[in-house]
Design a protein around this motif. Sequence first.
Motif, PDB file in Angstrom:
ATOM      1  N   ASP A  13      86.716  42.952  85.916  1.00  0.00           N
ATOM      2  CA  ASP A  13      87.500  41.737  85.638  1.00  0.00           C
ATOM      3  C   ASP A  13      88.248  41.872  84.309  1.00  0.00           C
ATOM      4  N   VAL A  14      87.548  42.358  83.283  1.00  0.00           N
ATOM      5  CA  VAL A  14      88.190  42.520  81.966  1.00  0.00           C
ATOM      6  C   VAL A  14      89.125  43.730  81.977  1.00  0.00           C
ATOM      7  N   ASN A  15      88.578  44.892  82.367  1.00  0.00           N
ATOM      8  CA  ASN A  15      89.287  46.153  82.130  1.00  0.00           C
ATOM      9  C   ASN A  15      90.453  46.403  83.077  1.00  0.00           C
ATOM     10  N   ALA A  68      92.705  45.125  75.639  1.00  0.00           N
ATOM     11  CA  ALA A  68      91.367  44.514  75.707  1.00  0.00           C
ATOM     12  C   ALA A  68      90.524  45.241  76.753  1.00  0.00           C
ATOM     13  N   GLY A  69      89.327  45.599  76.355  1.00  0.00           N
ATOM     14  CA  GLY A  69      88.440  46.289  77.285  1.00  0.00           C
ATOM     15  C   GLY A  69      87.018  46.260  76.767  1.00  0.00           C
ATOM     16  N   ILE A  70      86.084  46.419  77.682  1.00  0.00           N
ATOM     17  CA  ILE A  70      84.667  46.430  77.305  1.00  0.00           C
ATOM     18  C   ILE A  70      84.012  47.684  77.867  1.00  0.00           C
ATOM     19  N   THR A 107      96.751  42.613  73.661  1.00  0.00           N
ATOM     20  CA  THR A 107      95.456  41.998  73.953  1.00  0.00           C
ATOM     21  C   THR A 107      94.362  42.763  73.208  1.00  0.00           C
ATOM     22  N   GLY A 108      93.309  42.054  72.861  1.00  0.00           N
ATOM     23  CA  GLY A 108      92.208  42.683  72.137  1.00  0.00           C
ATOM     24  C   GLY A 108      92.645  43.223  70.779  1.00  0.00           C
ATOM     25  N   GLY A 109      93.597  42.543  70.173  1.00  0.00           N
ATOM     26  CA  GLY A 109      94.190  43.050  68.922  1.00  0.00           C
ATOM     27  C   GLY A 109      93.442  42.674  67.666  1.00  0.00           C
ATOM     28  N   ALA A 110      92.276  42.061  67.814  1.00  0.00           N
ATOM     29  CA  ALA A 110      91.532  41.622  66.624  1.00  0.00           C
ATOM     30  C   ALA A 110      90.558  42.688  66.133  1.00  0.00           C
ATOM     31  N   SER A 111      90.463  43.822  66.816  1.00  0.00           N
ATOM     32  CA  SER A 111      89.459  44.825  66.456  1.00  0.00           C
ATOM     33  C   SER A 111      89.932  46.215  66.877  1.00  0.00           C
ATOM     34  N   GLY A 112      89.391  47.232  66.261  1.00  0.00           N
ATOM     35  CA  GLY A 112      89.507  48.614  66.724  1.00  0.00           C
ATOM     36  C   GLY A 112      90.926  49.116  66.958  1.00  0.00           C
ATOM     37  N   ILE A 113      91.137  49.708  68.135  1.00  0.00           N
ATOM     38  CA  ILE A 113      92.431  50.310  68.482  1.00  0.00           C
ATOM     39  C   ILE A 113      93.538  49.243  68.476  1.00  0.00           C
ATOM     40  N   GLY A 114      93.227  48.055  69.015  1.00  0.00           N
ATOM     41  CA  GLY A 114      94.227  46.994  69.093  1.00  0.00           C
ATOM     42  C   GLY A 114      94.677  46.545  67.712  1.00  0.00           C
ATOM     43  N   VAL A 168      98.729  38.597  68.793  1.00  0.00           N
ATOM     44  CA  VAL A 168      97.432  39.125  69.207  1.00  0.00           C
ATOM     45  C   VAL A 168      96.759  38.103  70.111  1.00  0.00           C
ATOM     46  N   LEU A 169      96.458  38.511  71.349  1.00  0.00           N
ATOM     47  CA  LEU A 169      95.686  37.658  72.270  1.00  0.00           C
ATOM     48  C   LEU A 169      94.277  38.215  72.325  1.00  0.00           C
ATOM     49  N   ASP A 170      93.324  37.420  71.893  1.00  0.00           N
ATOM     50  CA  ASP A 170      91.941  37.910  71.860  1.00  0.00           C
ATOM     51  C   ASP A 170      91.032  36.720  72.079  1.00  0.00           C
ATOM     52  N   ARG A 171      89.841  36.999  72.586  1.00  0.00           N
ATOM     53  CA  ARG A 171      88.918  35.875  72.784  1.00  0.00           C
ATOM     54  C   ARG A 171      88.325  35.440  71.453  1.00  0.00           C
ATOM     55  N   THR A 172      88.372  36.333  70.462  1.00  0.00           N
ATOM     56  CA  THR A 172      87.975  35.944  69.112  1.00  0.00           C
ATOM     57  C   THR A 172      88.970  36.505  68.113  1.00  0.00           C
ATOM     58  N   LEU A 173      89.350  35.667  67.134  1.00  0.00           N
ATOM     59  CA  LEU A 173      90.399  36.063  66.198  1.00  0.00           C
ATOM     60  C   LEU A 173      89.870  36.160  64.773  1.00  0.00           C
ATOM     61  N   HIS A 215      86.536  56.139  66.989  1.00  0.00           N
ATOM     62  CA  HIS A 215      85.493  55.473  66.213  1.00  0.00           C
ATOM     63  C   HIS A 215      85.895  54.040  65.878  1.00  0.00           C
ATOM     64  N   THR A 216      85.416  53.109  66.700  1.00  0.00           N
ATOM     65  CA  THR A 216      85.713  51.673  66.550  1.00  0.00           C
ATOM     66  C   THR A 216      84.395  50.899  66.717  1.00  0.00           C
ATOM     67  N   PRO A 217      84.420  49.575  66.474  1.00  0.00           N
ATOM     68  CA  PRO A 217      83.212  48.764  66.710  1.00  0.00           C
ATOM     69  C   PRO A 217      82.690  48.880  68.137  1.00  0.00           C
TER      70      PRO A 217
HETATM   71  P1  NAI Z   1      86.748  46.899  70.282  1.00  0.00           P
HETATM   72  O1  NAI Z   1      85.521  46.355  70.916  1.00  0.00           O
HETATM   73  O2  NAI Z   1      86.717  47.344  68.855  1.00  0.00           O
HETATM   74  O3  NAI Z   1      87.946  45.880  70.492  1.00  0.00           O
HETATM   75  C1  NAI Z   1      88.183  45.286  71.744  1.00  0.00           C
HETATM   76  C2  NAI Z   1      88.831  43.946  71.537  1.00  0.00           C
HETATM   77  O4  NAI Z   1      89.046  43.384  72.828  1.00  0.00           O
HETATM   78  C3  NAI Z   1      87.952  42.966  70.753  1.00  0.00           C
HETATM   79  O5  NAI Z   1      88.715  42.341  69.735  1.00  0.00           O
HETATM   80  C4  NAI Z   1      87.497  41.975  71.821  1.00  0.00           C
HETATM   81  O6  NAI Z   1      87.292  40.666  71.313  1.00  0.00           O
HETATM   82  C5  NAI Z   1      88.661  42.029  72.797  1.00  0.00           C
HETATM   83  N1  NAI Z   1      88.277  41.585  74.119  1.00  0.00           N
HETATM   84  C6  NAI Z   1      87.203  42.003  74.854  1.00  0.00           C
HETATM   85  N2  NAI Z   1      87.127  41.314  75.985  1.00  0.00           N
HETATM   86  C7  NAI Z   1      88.157  40.434  75.980  1.00  0.00           C
HETATM   87  C8  NAI Z   1      88.602  39.446  76.884  1.00  0.00           C
HETATM   88  N3  NAI Z   1      87.934  39.165  78.024  1.00  0.00           N
HETATM   89  N4  NAI Z   1      89.724  38.741  76.579  1.00  0.00           N
HETATM   90  C9  NAI Z   1      90.383  38.975  75.420  1.00  0.00           C
HETATM   91  N5  NAI Z   1      90.003  39.888  74.520  1.00  0.00           N
HETATM   92  C10 NAI Z   1      88.903  40.612  74.799  1.00  0.00           C
HETATM   93  O7  NAI Z   1      87.198  48.125  71.248  1.00  0.00           O
HETATM   94  P2  NAI Z   1      88.149  49.400  71.032  1.00  0.00           P
HETATM   95  O8  NAI Z   1      87.285  50.589  70.871  1.00  0.00           O
HETATM   96  O9  NAI Z   1      89.212  49.125  70.059  1.00  0.00           O
HETATM   97  O10 NAI Z   1      88.725  49.519  72.518  1.00  0.00           O
HETATM   98  C11 NAI Z   1      89.986  49.007  72.859  1.00  0.00           C
HETATM   99  C12 NAI Z   1      90.395  49.601  74.189  1.00  0.00           C
HETATM  100  O11 NAI Z   1      90.382  51.026  74.106  1.00  0.00           O
HETATM  101  C13 NAI Z   1      89.448  49.243  75.347  1.00  0.00           C
HETATM  102  O12 NAI Z   1      90.224  49.032  76.506  1.00  0.00           O
HETATM  103  C14 NAI Z   1      88.608  50.493  75.506  1.00  0.00           C
HETATM  104  O13 NAI Z   1      88.112  50.633  76.805  1.00  0.00           O
HETATM  105  C15 NAI Z   1      89.636  51.553  75.172  1.00  0.00           C
HETATM  106  N6  NAI Z   1      89.099  52.830  74.774  1.00  0.00           N
HETATM  107  C16 NAI Z   1      88.230  52.920  73.710  1.00  0.00           C
HETATM  108  C17 NAI Z   1      87.742  54.142  73.345  1.00  0.00           C
HETATM  109  C18 NAI Z   1      86.796  54.288  72.223  1.00  0.00           C
HETATM  110  O14 NAI Z   1      86.174  55.372  72.138  1.00  0.00           O
HETATM  111  N7  NAI Z   1      86.646  53.322  71.326  1.00  0.00           N
HETATM  112  C19 NAI Z   1      88.125  55.367  74.071  1.00  0.00           C
HETATM  113  C20 NAI Z   1      89.056  55.167  75.133  1.00  0.00           C
HETATM  114  C21 NAI Z   1      89.521  53.935  75.462  1.00  0.00           C
END
Ligand code: NAI
Length: 234
Positions: A92-94, A71-73, A2-9, A25-30, A169-171
């Motif tokens: 709800d999301v996290n 996926a997380g916000i 989930t949330g595989g369209a950006s950052g860590i995913g 990849v399941l994401d709300r935006t692809l 370091h992600t979006p």
């Molecule tokens: P990101 O914002 O770059 O990517 C998150 C992805 O999740 C996006 O593609 C977004 O569209 C998707 N997403 C968000 N809400 C969604 C929903 N309701 N349904 C489906 N997809 C959804 O974030 P990043 O930094 O890659 O974070 C990923 C995970 O890592 C999150 O759970 C975040 O809490 C966790 N995390 C991030 C850290 C950081 O410093 N970046 C540190 C520790 C944990």
Amino acid sequence: MTGGASGIGLATAKEFVERGATVAVLDRTLDGLPEPLHGFTADVTDRASIERAVAEVAERLGGIDVVVNNAGISAVGTVAENDDAEWARVLDVNVIGMARVTAAALPWLRRSEAASVVNVSSIAALNGLPQRALYSASKGAVLALTYAMATDHVAEGIRVNCVCPGTVHTPFVDRMLQGFADPVAERAALDARQATGRMVAPEEVAAAIAYLASPRSVSTTGTALDVDGGVSHL
Ligand code: NAI
């Protein structure tokens, strides 16, 4: 994933592909999802959309061995600053999102010979970070959910672990920085907060997730792996 369209995913999805996996990849935006990742539009807060997407993944790709609940916000603020609607939205999301996705994938995980669930928690679950009350509570819940799911499903051969990244370091971080009066100073503070003096790279978290997802970690379940530049224990 989930949330595989950006950052860590996205970094994790690419790592899995390099290791020979077929990745959904399941994401709300692809937007801009690269080949050969298989994109499925779904929102983890919407049970019907998750059940539909997970069933489609299993049908099109021939089953499910691994779930990465990523996926997380973010949320910035003390308890005085986040209102009830914000609490409900983030939890709800996290948190509930991870339960929904795992529940939807269970029928296929039970049939897999190498079933593994990896949840993305955070060092916010382990440390008292300033201005992160809601976010920390949500990631603490992910840690507890990981232990509970690992216990519930160990007899079915399903492993459940989580990673606790430091600041990566992600979006997600770039967006959060914009919420501060001085984003440049906050960025420098984030780098300095890691004992290693720099934020973690998404690829470093991806490698840890790939290890927990793979049969190489077959005896590891109900654990949390810190990928945090030493911030939690040094
Ligand atoms: P990101 O914002 O770059 O990517 C998150 C992805 O999740 C996006 O593609 C977004 O569209 C998707 N997403 C968000 N809400 C969604 C929903 N309701 N349904 C489906 N997809 C959804 O974030 P990043 O930094 O890659 O974070 C990923 C995970 O890592 C999150 O759970 C975040 O809490 C966790 N995390 C991030 C850290 C950081 O410093 N970046 C540190 C520790 C944990």
